[in-house]
Design a protein around this motif. Structure first.
Motif, short mmCIF file in Angstrom:
data_model
loop_
_atom_site.label_atom_id
_atom_site.label_comp_id
_atom_site.label_asym_id
_atom_site.label_seq_id
_atom_site.Cartn_x
_atom_site.Cartn_y
_atom_site.Cartn_z
N ALA A 75 -9.53 29.61 19.62
CA ALA A 75 -8.79 30.47 18.68
C ALA A 75 -7.64 31.20 19.36
O ALA A 75 -6.58 31.39 18.75
CB ALA A 75 -9.73 31.48 18.04
N TRP A 87 -10.02 30.50 11.16
CA TRP A 87 -11.23 30.29 11.97
C TRP A 87 -11.83 28.92 11.68
O TRP A 87 -12.40 28.29 12.57
CB TRP A 87 -12.24 31.40 11.68
N ILE A 93 -7.02 33.93 11.57
CA ILE A 93 -7.35 34.46 12.89
C ILE A 93 -6.42 35.65 13.15
O ILE A 93 -5.22 35.50 13.33
CB ILE A 93 -7.15 33.40 13.99
#
Length: 344
Positions: A132, A154, A166
């Motif tokens: 991420a 995500w 994110i």
């Protein structure tokens, strides 16, 4: 003879300059700041002979830079750090005449990935975190090459994670929390990818670049050294996450909660027994040559490392500090009492 005359002149000048300042000056880590502030206030309350130390939150890297800038009244006596001093910082200190340094470890703290109590309960792996937040990630399952990270959700990282943007608020490069997060969480997740882990043996610089570079295209947002600002951001956007120390989570558990990482919740006991792996040591560093010139420095050290402060039932444990094992505590109590220079 000339050298001895110069040395005597320097020491007398230093003593004269420093004697104009009556309060201990402390800078450094935002993570250690609440602990150090609490100790400073308690020290001042218990000792009529000394003024309470002045504590500033500058980040670990920023504090060490100030600490190593030189000797005298315009430089701090103590700096807090949420990581150990680096060799390049020791070299900077030495080049500026800061050569006698006492190192004190005060305990441990976990690093948490937290969100608002109004948000989802998230369970992550360190590999999810790496994918991420890394600047570059593997382009595909087969090719041993990396591409710029384009994940926005995500679910882009892991199909089992929620379909949410994110958004992660975290510390800047000057922060020891950022250093520890990158070295522990990001690197752990990166090494889950075998070909990248193997790269360390053949091209360590490239491995380090892949594993420890955080993306700068939006999903990771630098929130400065003020953890309270991160709490505000998380409350205004329950789908966002923040990175900070466990002690800060513990102090704000009415507003935020920590994500489970690799199947383990960030709790006091899980950090203390090593089950929760994303944790680090907390330190402070002292200019030995300022002791005896600025009033109360050694007395402050002895108070900080006392059983009453950082022992198993010390008042900082109630603030979220994870205590040292008894043998380590005794070692640093002796270092504070005997004013032993650090070894690296």
């Amino acid at each position: 003879m000339k050298f001895l005359t110069y040395l005597l002149f320097f020491l007398v000048s230093l003593s004269t300059d420093l004697s104009a300042r009556e309060s201990i000056s402390i800078v450094g880590s935002s993570t250690v700041y609440p602990f150090s502030t609490t100790v400073a206030e308690e020290f001042g309350r218990r000792n009529d002979s000394f003024k309470s130390p002045i504590v500033e939150s500058t980040g670990s890297g920023g504090g060490l830079k100030l600490f190593c800038s030189g000797m005298g009244p315009n430089s701090p006596d103590i700096t807090n750090a949420s990581r150990r001093i680096k060799q390049k910082e020791i070299s900077l200190c030495e080049s500026n005449g800061v050569k006698n340094i006492i190192e004190i470890k005060i305990g441990f703290d976990g690093i948490v990935f937290a969100n608002s109590k109004k948000g989802l309960n998230l369970e992550l792996t360190t590999n999810d975190i790496f994918l991420a937040l890394a600047d570059e990630v593997p382009c595909g399952l087969q090719d041993k090459v990396t591409c710029k990270n384009t994940s926005k959700l995500w679910s882009d990282v892991n199909s089992e994670l929620p379909n949410l943007p994110i958004v992660v608020y975290g510390p800047p490069p000057t922060s020891g929390t950022r250093d520890a997060f990158v070295e522990i969480a990001m690197t752990s997740g990166c090494n889950q990818i075998k070909w990248i882990k193997d790269l360390k043996k053949t091209n360590k610089n490239e491995w380090k670049k892949i594993c420890r570079t955080i993306r700068e295209d939006g999903p990771y947002i630098e929130a400065g050294e003020n953890d309270n600002l991160i709490i505000q951001k998380l409350n205004s956007n329950p789908d966002s996450f923040g990175i900070f120390g466990f002690s800060f989570l513990d102090q704000n558990n009415d507003q935020v909660k920590g994500a489970k990482i690799n199947g383990v919740n960030p709790t006091f006991d899980a950090i203390a027994d090593g089950e929760y792996k994303i944790s680090r040591s907390l330190f402070f560093y002292v200019k030995k040559d300022h002791i005896g010139v600025i009033p109360g420095i050694q007395e402050f050290l002895l108070h900080f490392v006392s059983e009453d402060t950082i022992g198993e039932d010390g008042y900082l444990i109630d603030k979220g500090l994870i205590p040292l094992p008894e043998d380590e505590l005794m070692k640093y109590q002796n270092d504070a009492k005997s004013l032993i220079n650090m070894s690296y």
